[in-house]
Design a protein around this motif. Structure first.
Motif, mmCIF file in Angstrom:
data_model
loop_
_atom_site.group_PDB
_atom_site.id
_atom_site.type_symbol
_atom_site.label_atom_id
_atom_site.label_comp_id
_atom_site.label_asym_id
_atom_site.label_seq_id
_atom_site.Cartn_x
_atom_site.Cartn_y
_atom_site.Cartn_z
ATOM 1 N N LEU A 119 9.076 -24.233 -40.152
ATOM 2 C CA LEU A 119 9.631 -23.290 -41.132
ATOM 3 C C LEU A 119 9.078 -23.633 -42.519
ATOM 4 O O LEU A 119 9.761 -24.195 -43.359
ATOM 5 C CB LEU A 119 11.157 -23.355 -41.106
ATOM 6 N N LEU A 122 9.767 -18.450 -45.495
ATOM 7 C CA LEU A 122 10.673 -17.491 -44.864
ATOM 8 C C LEU A 122 9.900 -16.483 -44.021
ATOM 9 O O LEU A 122 10.365 -16.061 -42.969
ATOM 10 C CB LEU A 122 11.514 -16.780 -45.923
ATOM 11 N N ALA A 125 9.700 -17.355 -40.304
ATOM 12 C CA ALA A 125 10.936 -17.626 -39.558
ATOM 13 C C ALA A 125 10.881 -16.971 -38.182
ATOM 14 O O ALA A 125 10.325 -15.884 -38.013
ATOM 15 C CB ALA A 125 12.142 -17.108 -40.339
ATOM 16 N N HIS A 129 15.133 -20.274 -35.736
ATOM 17 C CA HIS A 129 15.512 -20.755 -37.070
ATOM 18 C C HIS A 129 16.785 -20.100 -37.620
ATOM 19 O O HIS A 129 17.233 -20.460 -38.708
ATOM 20 C CB HIS A 129 14.370 -20.507 -38.068
ATOM 21 N N LEU A 133 18.842 -21.157 -41.089
ATOM 22 C CA LEU A 133 18.802 -20.203 -42.210
ATOM 23 C C LEU A 133 20.219 -19.856 -42.673
ATOM 24 O O LEU A 133 20.503 -19.831 -43.876
ATOM 25 C CB LEU A 133 18.032 -18.941 -41.821
ATOM 26 N N LEU A 170 10.303 -24.669 -46.369
ATOM 27 C CA LEU A 170 11.252 -23.655 -46.834
ATOM 28 C C LEU A 170 12.301 -24.277 -47.748
ATOM 29 O O LEU A 170 12.843 -25.344 -47.434
ATOM 30 C CB LEU A 170 11.955 -22.977 -45.659
#
Length: 185
Positions: A119, A122, A125, A129, A133, A170
């Motif tokens: 990751l 974004l 994703a 994930h 998230l 991320l």
């Protein structure tokens, strides 16, 4: 370097002329801080810094994107492993939140997943994930409460070089402590 300066100066010249400022000749001895307003009340030094920072930020993002998927440790991995010190404000088994070293608001905290698991941004994703998230957003709420900004804060995720993402792990920016403006960027 010369091309960057020429491009930056060219952009500054156009932006200043549009705002009613005169730009000294590139080869004159006049400092860039001495722009003279002709009609606009805008502060020239602040505007110059904004344009220069935007150009540098975009260049940094493009450079970071070139090595985004090499699998090597990021600065955030080093913060997680405590190789690099940081001012941690929240931590649980899945995420780590710490103060940004270059804050853009009175409260500016970054929240990162402890396990990157591919990751990097974004835009990459996957269904696997979804849990992390959701946990990152919940952690943003917890951090906002701890920092005393629960009544109003902004969550920002930069994804990719066009959004000026500079670390490919991320991360969420939690911004608050002042009135936010719209549109943001």
């Amino acid at each position: 370097m010369a091309a960057t300066f020429t491009t930056s100066f060219s952009l500054l010249r156009r932006a200043r002329l549009l705002r009613g400022y005169t730009i000294p000749n590139a080869f004159s001895n006049t400092s860039l801080d001495r722009f003279r307003p002709t009609s606009a009340p805008l502060r020239p030094q602040r505007f110059v810094r904004y344009i220069t920072a935007s150009i540098n930020e975009a260049a940094s993002a493009r450079a970071a994107a070139a090595t985004a998927d090499d699998g090597g440790p990021t600065i955030f991995d080093k913060i997680i492993s405590r190789e690099i010190p940081s001012s941690i404000v929240f931590e649980d088994e899945k995420v780590l939140a710490f103060r940004d070293v270059n804050p853009q608001a009175p409260v500016h905290v970054l929240i990162i997943p402890k396990l990157r698991d591919g990751l990097t941004q974004l835009g990459k994703a996957e269904p696997k994930h979804a849990e992390v998230l959701g946990h990152l957003l919940y952690a943003a709420k917890v951090v906002a409460e701890k920092e005393g900004i629960a009544e109003g804060f902004r969550v920002v995720i930069n994804s990719g070089p066009a959004a000026c993402q500079s670390v490919y792990h991320l991360h969420l920016h939690i911004l608050g402590g002042r009135q936010m403006k719209w549109p943001p960027g």
